[in-house]
Design an enzyme around this catalytic site. Structure first.
Site, PDB file in Angstrom:
ATOM      1  N   SER A 109       0.872  -1.186   0.000  1.00  0.00           N
ATOM      2  CA  SER A 109       0.000   0.000   0.000  1.00  0.00           C
ATOM      3  C   SER A 109       0.899   1.224   0.000  1.00  0.00           C
ATOM      4  O   SER A 109       2.064   1.147   0.449  1.00  0.00           O
ATOM      5  CB  SER A 109      -0.854   0.002   1.276  1.00  0.00           C
ATOM      6  OG  SER A 109      -1.391   1.290   1.514  1.00  0.00           O
TER       7      SER A 109
ATOM      8  N   TYR B 184      -2.557  -0.930  10.428  1.00  0.00           N
ATOM      9  CA  TYR B 184      -2.489  -1.137   8.977  1.00  0.00           C
ATOM     10  C   TYR B 184      -1.155  -0.622   8.412  1.00  0.00           C
ATOM     11  O   TYR B 184      -0.478  -1.324   7.639  1.00  0.00           O
ATOM     12  CB  TYR B 184      -3.667  -0.416   8.309  1.00  0.00           C
ATOM     13  CG  TYR B 184      -3.792  -0.638   6.823  1.00  0.00           C
ATOM     14  CD1 TYR B 184      -4.427  -1.771   6.322  1.00  0.00           C
ATOM     15  CD2 TYR B 184      -3.281   0.274   5.905  1.00  0.00           C
ATOM     16  CE1 TYR B 184      -4.555  -1.989   4.957  1.00  0.00           C
ATOM     17  CE2 TYR B 184      -3.393   0.073   4.545  1.00  0.00           C
ATOM     18  CZ  TYR B 184      -4.040  -1.057   4.067  1.00  0.00           C
ATOM     19  OH  TYR B 184      -4.155  -1.261   2.709  1.00  0.00           O
TER      20      TYR B 184
HETATM   21  P1  NAD Z   1     -11.205  -6.008  -0.387  1.00  0.00           P
HETATM   22  O1  NAD Z   1     -11.756  -5.891   0.991  1.00  0.00           O
HETATM   23  O2  NAD Z   1     -12.151  -6.027  -1.519  1.00  0.00           O
HETATM   24  O3  NAD Z   1     -10.268  -7.291  -0.535  1.00  0.00           O
HETATM   25  C1  NAD Z   1      -9.561  -7.868   0.534  1.00  0.00           C
HETATM   26  C2  NAD Z   1      -9.734  -9.354   0.404  1.00  0.00           C
HETATM   27  O4  NAD Z   1      -8.962  -9.997   1.431  1.00  0.00           O
HETATM   28  C3  NAD Z   1     -11.194  -9.780   0.587  1.00  0.00           C
HETATM   29  O5  NAD Z   1     -11.590 -10.591  -0.490  1.00  0.00           O
HETATM   30  C4  NAD Z   1     -11.176 -10.561   1.899  1.00  0.00           C
HETATM   31  O6  NAD Z   1     -12.107 -11.614   1.935  1.00  0.00           O
HETATM   32  C5  NAD Z   1      -9.745 -11.069   1.896  1.00  0.00           C
HETATM   33  N1  NAD Z   1      -9.356 -11.472   3.245  1.00  0.00           N
HETATM   34  C6  NAD Z   1      -9.504 -10.790   4.398  1.00  0.00           C
HETATM   35  N2  NAD Z   1      -9.075 -11.531   5.421  1.00  0.00           N
HETATM   36  C7  NAD Z   1      -8.639 -12.708   4.908  1.00  0.00           C
HETATM   37  C8  NAD Z   1      -8.101 -13.887   5.449  1.00  0.00           C
HETATM   38  N3  NAD Z   1      -7.912 -14.017   6.764  1.00  0.00           N
HETATM   39  N4  NAD Z   1      -7.769 -14.904   4.611  1.00  0.00           N
HETATM   40  C9  NAD Z   1      -7.963 -14.810   3.269  1.00  0.00           C
HETATM   41  N5  NAD Z   1      -8.475 -13.701   2.706  1.00  0.00           N
HETATM   42  C10 NAD Z   1      -8.815 -12.672   3.518  1.00  0.00           C
HETATM   43  O7  NAD Z   1     -10.180  -4.811  -0.532  1.00  0.00           O
HETATM   44  P2  NAD Z   1      -9.059  -4.559  -1.634  1.00  0.00           P
HETATM   45  O8  NAD Z   1      -8.958  -3.090  -1.742  1.00  0.00           O
HETATM   46  O9  NAD Z   1      -9.292  -5.342  -2.852  1.00  0.00           O
HETATM   47  O10 NAD Z   1      -7.748  -5.058  -0.871  1.00  0.00           O
HETATM   48  C11 NAD Z   1      -6.825  -5.976  -1.440  1.00  0.00           C
HETATM   49  C12 NAD Z   1      -5.428  -5.635  -0.961  1.00  0.00           C
HETATM   50  O11 NAD Z   1      -5.043  -4.366  -1.487  1.00  0.00           O
HETATM   51  C13 NAD Z   1      -5.257  -5.555   0.557  1.00  0.00           C
HETATM   52  O12 NAD Z   1      -4.026  -6.127   0.936  1.00  0.00           O
HETATM   53  C14 NAD Z   1      -5.239  -4.066   0.801  1.00  0.00           C
HETATM   54  O13 NAD Z   1      -4.528  -3.720   1.981  1.00  0.00           O
HETATM   55  C15 NAD Z   1      -4.527  -3.587  -0.441  1.00  0.00           C
HETATM   56  N6  NAD Z   1      -4.719  -2.164  -0.731  1.00  0.00           N
HETATM   57  C16 NAD Z   1      -5.932  -1.688  -1.114  1.00  0.00           C
HETATM   58  C17 NAD Z   1      -6.065  -0.327  -1.369  1.00  0.00           C
HETATM   59  C18 NAD Z   1      -7.370   0.294  -1.811  1.00  0.00           C
HETATM   60  O14 NAD Z   1      -7.436   1.518  -1.913  1.00  0.00           O
HETATM   61  N7  NAD Z   1      -8.415  -0.464  -2.094  1.00  0.00           N
HETATM   62  C19 NAD Z   1      -4.977   0.524  -1.235  1.00  0.00           C
HETATM   63  C20 NAD Z   1      -3.762  -0.006  -0.846  1.00  0.00           C
HETATM   64  C21 NAD Z   1      -3.638  -1.353  -0.600  1.00  0.00           C
END
Ligand code: NAD
Length: 266
Positions: free
Chosen positions: A152, A165
């Site tokens: 991130s 986080y």
């Molecule tokens: P999201 O909530 O749609 O996806 C996160 C996924 O992780 C979900 O499908 C959830 O079921 C899964 N998850 C959570 N706990 C889990 C576990 N214990 N075991 C297996 N799976 C698990 O959100 P996203 O934005 O798609 O996030 C995906 C990644 O991207 C994350 O690591 C997040 O930190 C990172 N990220 C997202 C953003 C953003 O702006 N959306 C920015 C920076 C980083």
């Protein structure tokens, strides 16, 4: 030019929504057989696997909590049993449990570290073991295996109210680079993608309505990102086009890390 992943096998964690879901569809479209991991929400993962299969690809939806060692071991075993090996890991699962420091419970702290950091360690370790054990796979491309961590912008930008986080993503940076240093000689490539603000379930409150307008002030490129923006970067890092890229974090953030508050001459 080798962007195709034909004959390769990819495991994507947390792929029933958002960025992981986008990555699974994109890697499958590039020819990879994909293992689509979900934690609790099976339906989107199962449907995506059916859709990929109906379009002539190969896919399987697999349950598993990445913070549990036994689940991770089973996840990798099921992937290998089904597709005969592994070439690409996208360690994507992540979550937030936000609170100001004085109110943050130990459970909130531990949950975020367990999933975001320990989960990526467990998956990376399982991938390295599998890459070593299976030896050379003719379909694998130039590297023997590829690991892509989902970080991130908060591996760099401190984030008040989210110390758990930010600490987990700061940890990903040194996990990824230390691992890259340790196993690069084996032609296992390790990199990370650091998304900025991408409209997904994790930040639905920040990316809609008035909150979205405030958020745009932090993004020099002037738009909120989409899961496909990240999936495109992941595809490139998984492909031979990035074969000399190792130990790097690719920021895909519309310029969020450019200190946008200094745009007006500081
Ligand atoms: P999201 O909530 O749609 O996806 C996160 C996924 O992780 C979900 O499908 C959830 O079921 C899964 N998850 C959570 N706990 C889990 C576990 N214990 N075991 C297996 N799976 C698990 O959100 P996203 O934005 O798609 O996030 C995906 C990644 O991207 C994350 O690591 C997040 O930190 C990172 N990220 C997202 C953003 C953003 O702006 N959306 C920015 C920076 C980083």
């Amino acid at each position: 030019m080798q962007l195709s992943l034909n004959g390769q096998v990819a495991l994507i964690t947390g792929a029933s929504s958002g960025i992981g879901y986008g990555c699974a569809g994109t890697l499958a479209a590039a020819g990879a057989a994909v293992a689509i991991n979900y934690n609790r929400n099976a339906e989107p993962a199962v449907q995506l696997a059916q859709q990929i299969t109906a379009n002539g690809g190969q896919a399987i939806a697999l349950a598993g909590d990445v913070s549990q060692e036994s689940d991770v071991e089973r996840l990798f075993q099921q992937t290998v049993d089904r597709f005969g090996g592994l070439d690409i890991l996208v360690a994507n699962s992540g979550l937030q449990r936000d609170a100001a420091i004085a109110e943050m419970t130990l459970e909130q702290w531990n949950t975020v570290i367990d999933v975001n950091l320990t989960g990526q360690f467990l998956c990376a370790r399982a991938a390295v073991r599998q890459f070593r054990q299976q030896g050379e796979r003719p379909s694998a491309g130039r590297a023997r295996g590829k690991i892509i961590h989902m970080s991130s912008v908060h591996q760099l930008i401190p984030w008040a109210g989210h110390v758990n986080y930010a600490a987990s993503k700061g940890g990903i940076d040194l996990l990824m680079r230390s691992l890259a240093q340790e196993i690069g000689e084996e032609r296992i490539r390790v990199n990370a993608v650091a998304p900025g603000a991408i409209a997904t379930a994790i930040n639905v409150d920040a990316t809609q309505g008035d909150a979205a307008k405030a958020l745009l002030k932090l993004i020099p490129y002037g738009r909120i990102g989409e899961p496909q923006d990240i999936a495109n970067a992941v595809l490139w890092l998984a492909s031979d086009l990035s074969d000399y890229v190792h130990g790097t974090t690719l920021f895909v953030d519309g310029g969020m890390t450019l200190y946008p508050e200094f745009r007006g001459n500081g």
